[in-house]
Scaffold this motif. Structure first.
Motif, mmCIF file in Angstrom:
data_model
loop_
_atom_site.group_PDB
_atom_site.id
_atom_site.type_symbol
_atom_site.label_atom_id
_atom_site.label_comp_id
_atom_site.label_asym_id
_atom_site.label_seq_id
_atom_site.Cartn_x
_atom_site.Cartn_y
_atom_site.Cartn_z
ATOM 1 N N THR A 163 -2.718 3.954 -2.701
ATOM 2 C CA THR A 163 -2.950 2.959 -3.738
ATOM 3 C C THR A 163 -2.418 1.597 -3.315
ATOM 4 O O THR A 163 -1.262 1.495 -2.868
ATOM 5 C CB THR A 163 -2.271 3.377 -5.055
ATOM 6 N N ASN A 164 -3.236 0.584 -3.462
ATOM 7 C CA ASN A 164 -2.820 -0.792 -3.174
ATOM 8 C C ASN A 164 -2.411 -1.483 -4.471
ATOM 9 O O ASN A 164 -3.143 -1.449 -5.467
ATOM 10 C CB ASN A 164 -3.960 -1.572 -2.517
ATOM 11 N N LEU A 165 -1.253 -2.096 -4.449
ATOM 12 C CA LEU A 165 -0.724 -2.802 -5.609
ATOM 13 C C LEU A 165 -0.347 -4.225 -5.221
ATOM 14 O O LEU A 165 -0.140 -4.536 -4.039
ATOM 15 C CB LEU A 165 0.502 -2.090 -6.169
ATOM 16 N N LEU A 198 -2.583 -3.860 -10.330
ATOM 17 C CA LEU A 198 -3.563 -3.324 -9.400
ATOM 18 C C LEU A 198 -4.044 -4.416 -8.450
ATOM 19 O O LEU A 198 -4.007 -5.602 -8.771
ATOM 20 C CB LEU A 198 -4.757 -2.735 -10.161
ATOM 21 N N TYR A 199 -4.517 -3.997 -7.304
ATOM 22 C CA TYR A 199 -4.924 -4.947 -6.269
ATOM 23 C C TYR A 199 -6.394 -5.334 -6.403
ATOM 24 O O TYR A 199 -7.274 -4.476 -6.499
ATOM 25 C CB TYR A 199 -4.686 -4.333 -4.886
ATOM 26 N N TYR A 200 -6.632 -6.643 -6.437
ATOM 27 C CA TYR A 200 -7.984 -7.188 -6.351
ATOM 28 C C TYR A 200 -7.941 -8.345 -5.353
ATOM 29 O O TYR A 200 -7.153 -9.280 -5.530
ATOM 30 C CB TYR A 200 -8.476 -7.684 -7.706
ATOM 31 N N PRO A 201 -8.764 -8.317 -4.308
ATOM 32 C CA PRO A 201 -8.666 -9.316 -3.235
ATOM 33 C C PRO A 201 -8.769 -10.758 -3.710
ATOM 34 O O PRO A 201 -8.077 -11.632 -3.203
ATOM 35 C CB PRO A 201 -9.839 -8.952 -2.318
ATOM 36 N N GLU A 228 7.945 5.345 -14.113
ATOM 37 C CA GLU A 228 7.684 6.223 -12.968
ATOM 38 C C GLU A 228 6.212 6.599 -12.950
ATOM 39 O O GLU A 228 5.589 6.797 -13.999
ATOM 40 C CB GLU A 228 8.562 7.466 -13.056
ATOM 41 N N ILE A 229 5.665 6.684 -11.745
ATOM 42 C CA ILE A 229 4.238 6.953 -11.607
ATOM 43 C C ILE A 229 4.007 7.944 -10.471
ATOM 44 O O ILE A 229 4.725 7.927 -9.458
ATOM 45 C CB ILE A 229 3.461 5.639 -11.340
ATOM 46 N N SER A 279 0.857 -1.181 0.000
ATOM 47 C CA SER A 279 0.000 0.000 0.000
ATOM 48 C C SER A 279 0.895 1.233 0.000
ATOM 49 O O SER A 279 1.720 1.411 0.904
ATOM 50 C CB SER A 279 -0.909 -0.005 1.231
ATOM 51 N N LEU A 280 0.748 2.073 -1.022
ATOM 52 C CA LEU A 280 1.619 3.235 -1.198
ATOM 53 C C LEU A 280 0.856 4.527 -0.937
ATOM 54 O O LEU A 280 -0.269 4.712 -1.405
ATOM 55 C CB LEU A 280 2.183 3.254 -2.613
#
Length: 247
Positions: free
Chosen positions: A59-61, A112-115, A52-53, A17-18
């Motif tokens: 944001t969760n990755l 991207l994060y998906y549970p 770079e972003i 998590s950023l």
């Protein structure tokens, strides 16, 4: 002082998590297996990708670190390296007192994060924003083959067998690497082609071709999400995840 997050191979997806801010993302693909290789130096190498972003919200990755296909173990040991994150499935072989893996190397990617998404689910693969391709496996003397399947990069390298000149294509931005013998061993989206009796292709954005009898597989391609990059049907990340200063 900048904070550095480093992820090693773990055989499962890893979460981070950023906070809002600017980040440099880097990925290194895994090397391929080597039937008869005496060291990592005799295997095809994984690719590299950077971007770079700027994140405007927390944001969760997910980070998926590819596993190398290379392993040299005593004959009665089991092969434990199987190219996590897309390395093409393959057979093992016993040479002398050792057994070797012919699996392709896995890709390394950030998504991207998906549970509920697993590394190989359609939602997981369609949410990747940066990918470094894994390398295809080889069999025999590394130095004799005209081309070995290094990971991409924009495209994975082709694998060309030294004696029969059998061809296994590297993955590209738009399709998996082809196998000249049969379509069953082509690479596909996120996955290297299988190597039935031989060696598997590298994982990647699109995987490299595996091979039925030839002994050099193709490398997987890399990917970086930008305004102009190819976005397959169903692709999930939006423009807020476009990368800059891509390598």
């Amino acid at each position: 002082m900048a904070t550095v997050y480093e992820f090693n191979y773990a055989n499962y997806t890893q979460n981070i998590s950023l906070l809002p801010g600017r980040y440099k993302l880097e990925c290194y693909g895994a090397c391929g297996g080597g039937k008869g290789a005496s060291s990592f130096g005799e295997c095809a190498k994984g690719g590299y990708a950077k971007g770079e972003i700027t994140l405007k919200t927390r944001t969760n990755l997910i980070v998926c670190v590819g596993q190398t296909g290379y392993e040299k173990l005593p004959e009665k040991s089991s092969i434990t390296r199987t190219g996590f994150n897309g390395g093409g499935r393959a057979s093992t072989v016993i040479i002398g007192d050792y057994c070797y893996s012919g699996y392709g190397g896995g890709a390394t990617d950030i998504r991207l994060y998906y549970p509920s998404a697993t590394w190989d689910s359609s939602k997981g693969l369609l949410s990747r924003i940066l990918v470094a391709g894994g390398a295809g496996a080889i069999s025999g003397d590394f130095s004799l083959h005209p081309s070995v399947g290094h990971g991409g990069g924009y495209v994975g390298s082709n694998g060309i067998t030294a004696y029969s000149r059998r061809f296994c294509g590297g993955g590209s931005q738009y399709q998996g690497g082809n196998n000249q013998e049969t379509s069953e061993y082509h690479g596909s989206f996120g996955k290297g082609g299988i190597g039935h009796y031989s060696v598997g292709g590298g994982g990647g954005w699109y995987g490299g071709g595996g091979t039925y009898e030839g002994n050099v597989a193709g490398g997987g391609s890399g990917y970086a999400l930008t305004k102009d990059s190819y976005k397959p049907p169903g692709y999930i990340p939006t423009s807020e995840y476009w990368l800059e200063n891509v390598v």
